[in-house]
Design a protein around this motif. Structure first.
Motif, short mmCIF file in Angstrom:
data_model
loop_
_atom_site.label_atom_id
_atom_site.label_comp_id
_atom_site.label_asym_id
_atom_site.label_seq_id
_atom_site.Cartn_x
_atom_site.Cartn_y
_atom_site.Cartn_z
N SER A 39 30.16 -3.19 67.16
CA SER A 39 29.04 -2.27 66.25
C SER A 39 27.96 -2.31 67.24
O SER A 39 27.78 -3.81 67.87
N PRO A 40 27.02 -1.49 67.32
CA PRO A 40 27.25 -0.10 66.90
C PRO A 40 28.18 0.83 67.27
O PRO A 40 28.76 0.53 68.51
N VAL A 41 28.91 1.82 66.47
CA VAL A 41 29.73 2.70 67.28
C VAL A 41 29.47 3.56 68.13
O VAL A 41 30.19 3.70 69.17
N PHE A 42 28.08 3.98 67.93
CA PHE A 42 27.65 5.13 69.00
C PHE A 42 26.76 4.35 69.93
O PHE A 42 25.95 3.27 69.51
N PHE A 43 26.79 4.92 71.12
CA PHE A 43 25.96 4.65 72.07
C PHE A 43 24.64 5.67 72.15
O PHE A 43 24.98 6.99 72.02
N ARG A 44 23.47 5.11 72.12
CA ARG A 44 22.34 5.95 72.01
C ARG A 44 21.47 5.79 73.31
O ARG A 44 21.24 4.71 73.71
N GLN A 45 20.97 6.89 73.88
CA GLN A 45 20.11 6.78 75.07
C GLN A 45 19.34 7.99 75.02
O GLN A 45 19.81 9.02 75.06
N ARG A 53 11.61 17.77 77.35
CA ARG A 53 11.45 17.03 76.20
C ARG A 53 12.47 15.97 75.98
O ARG A 53 13.70 16.00 76.23
N ILE A 54 12.05 14.85 75.50
CA ILE A 54 12.95 13.69 75.55
C ILE A 54 13.61 13.55 74.24
O ILE A 54 13.18 13.83 73.08
N PHE A 55 15.00 13.40 74.06
CA PHE A 55 15.91 13.49 73.11
C PHE A 55 16.81 12.26 73.05
O PHE A 55 17.12 11.65 74.12
N THR A 56 17.36 11.90 71.83
CA THR A 56 18.27 10.88 71.86
C THR A 56 19.66 11.10 71.97
O THR A 56 20.31 12.07 71.04
N LEU A 57 20.56 10.94 73.15
CA LEU A 57 21.93 11.46 73.20
C LEU A 57 22.71 10.48 72.36
O LEU A 57 22.63 9.21 72.53
N TYR A 58 23.86 11.05 71.78
CA TYR A 58 24.95 10.35 71.09
C TYR A 58 26.11 10.18 71.92
O TYR A 58 26.74 11.40 72.01
N LYS A 59 26.92 9.31 72.10
CA LYS A 59 28.29 9.21 72.36
C LYS A 59 28.80 7.99 71.75
O LYS A 59 28.29 7.19 71.20
N PHE A 60 30.30 8.12 71.43
CA PHE A 60 31.07 6.87 71.19
C PHE A 60 31.02 5.73 72.23
O PHE A 60 30.83 5.92 73.47
N GLU A 94 32.54 11.66 74.18
CA GLU A 94 31.48 12.73 74.05
C GLU A 94 31.52 13.42 72.69
O GLU A 94 30.60 14.53 72.70
N LEU A 95 32.47 13.37 71.87
CA LEU A 95 32.34 14.19 70.67
C LEU A 95 31.14 14.16 69.87
O LEU A 95 30.89 15.04 69.34
N PRO A 96 30.45 12.94 69.82
CA PRO A 96 29.28 13.09 68.97
C PRO A 96 27.97 13.74 69.63
O PRO A 96 27.27 14.17 68.96
N GLU A 97 27.97 14.20 70.75
CA GLU A 97 27.29 15.32 71.39
C GLU A 97 27.15 16.45 70.68
O GLU A 97 26.40 17.30 70.97
N PHE A 98 28.24 16.88 69.91
CA PHE A 98 28.24 17.92 69.17
C PHE A 98 27.19 18.25 68.13
O PHE A 98 26.53 19.08 67.75
N LEU A 99 26.91 16.94 67.76
CA LEU A 99 25.83 16.83 66.85
C LEU A 99 24.28 17.15 67.51
O LEU A 99 23.55 17.86 67.02
#
Length: 216
Positions: A39-45, A53-60, A94-99
């Protein structure tokens, strides 16, 4: 019309549909990632998106948190497990990038969002990549993915922006399916592909006084 309205509408409808259909797979991957990688399950960057504009990218996540005797993280290659390699080679990470797509941070098709630290090293022409939403996949990825050199990757991003259309997006989408099914052109150690961009451009700036690609 397509670029301004239809592309975003398709992103919303498709991401909602895919998240609904793949929700059981999402749950399974969450359980497996937590069990095998921790844990954590998600990689955030943080990544730059539309307009910079800066955003938070999500991946497994695909790597463990293994450390040496001094408490320092081991090199990426040592922390990338067979399961992590499988997630990357199948693009399941890369599936969490659908969010991100549903939120409006990203689009299905567009230049891949790179690191924030790279922003000072783009030429004015290359900066056009930030005039559209970054994508889950893009023209550069289906033209060689991480094995293109940086100049050619960014040229492909600019080519996409200048020729953005439904026909272009459909072409990239079909080629992406082919690449994923082939499980080809996947770089396992992203530190060797993404991690050297700033160094390469800084060396070029010191050597030539500019960031433009050098003449062959």
């Amino acid at each position: 019309m397509y670029k301004k309205y239809i592309k975003r509408l398709l992103d919303i409808l498709l991401s909602l549909g895919i998240l609904a259909v793949l929700s059981p797979l999402f749950v399974i991957l969450i359980v497996l990632v937590r069990e095998k990688l921790g844990s954590p399950v998600f990689f955030r960057q943080e990544r730059p998106g539309l307009g910079g504009r800066i955003f938070t990218l999500y991946k497994f996540r695909t790597m463990t948190d293994e450390r040496d005797e001094n408490g320092e993280l081991l090199p990426d290659g040592d922390r990338l497990t067979p399961f992590g390699k499988f997630l990357r080679s199948t693009s399941l990470d890369e599936l969490p990038e659908f969010l991100n797509i549903l939120k409006g941070d990203m689009s299905f098709i567009g230049p891949r969002p790179l690191l924030v630290s790279y922003l000072p090293y783009y030429t004015p022409e290359e900066s056009l990549r930030h005039t559209v939403r970054p994508g889950l996949t893009g023209l550069a990825q289906v033209s060689g993915r991480n094995f293109l050199d940086w100049d050619r990757r960014l040229q492909k991003d600019v080519e996409y922006v200048k020729n953005l259309s439904f026909k272009m997006d459909l072409r990239v989408l079909l080629l992406t399916v082919k690449v994923v099914l082939d499980r080809s052109e996947v770089a396992e150690d992203t530190g060797q592909t993404e991690g050297n961009f700033a160094r390469i451009r800084q060396e070029r700036l010191e050597r030539t006084g500019h960031l433009e690609p050098e003449k062959e």
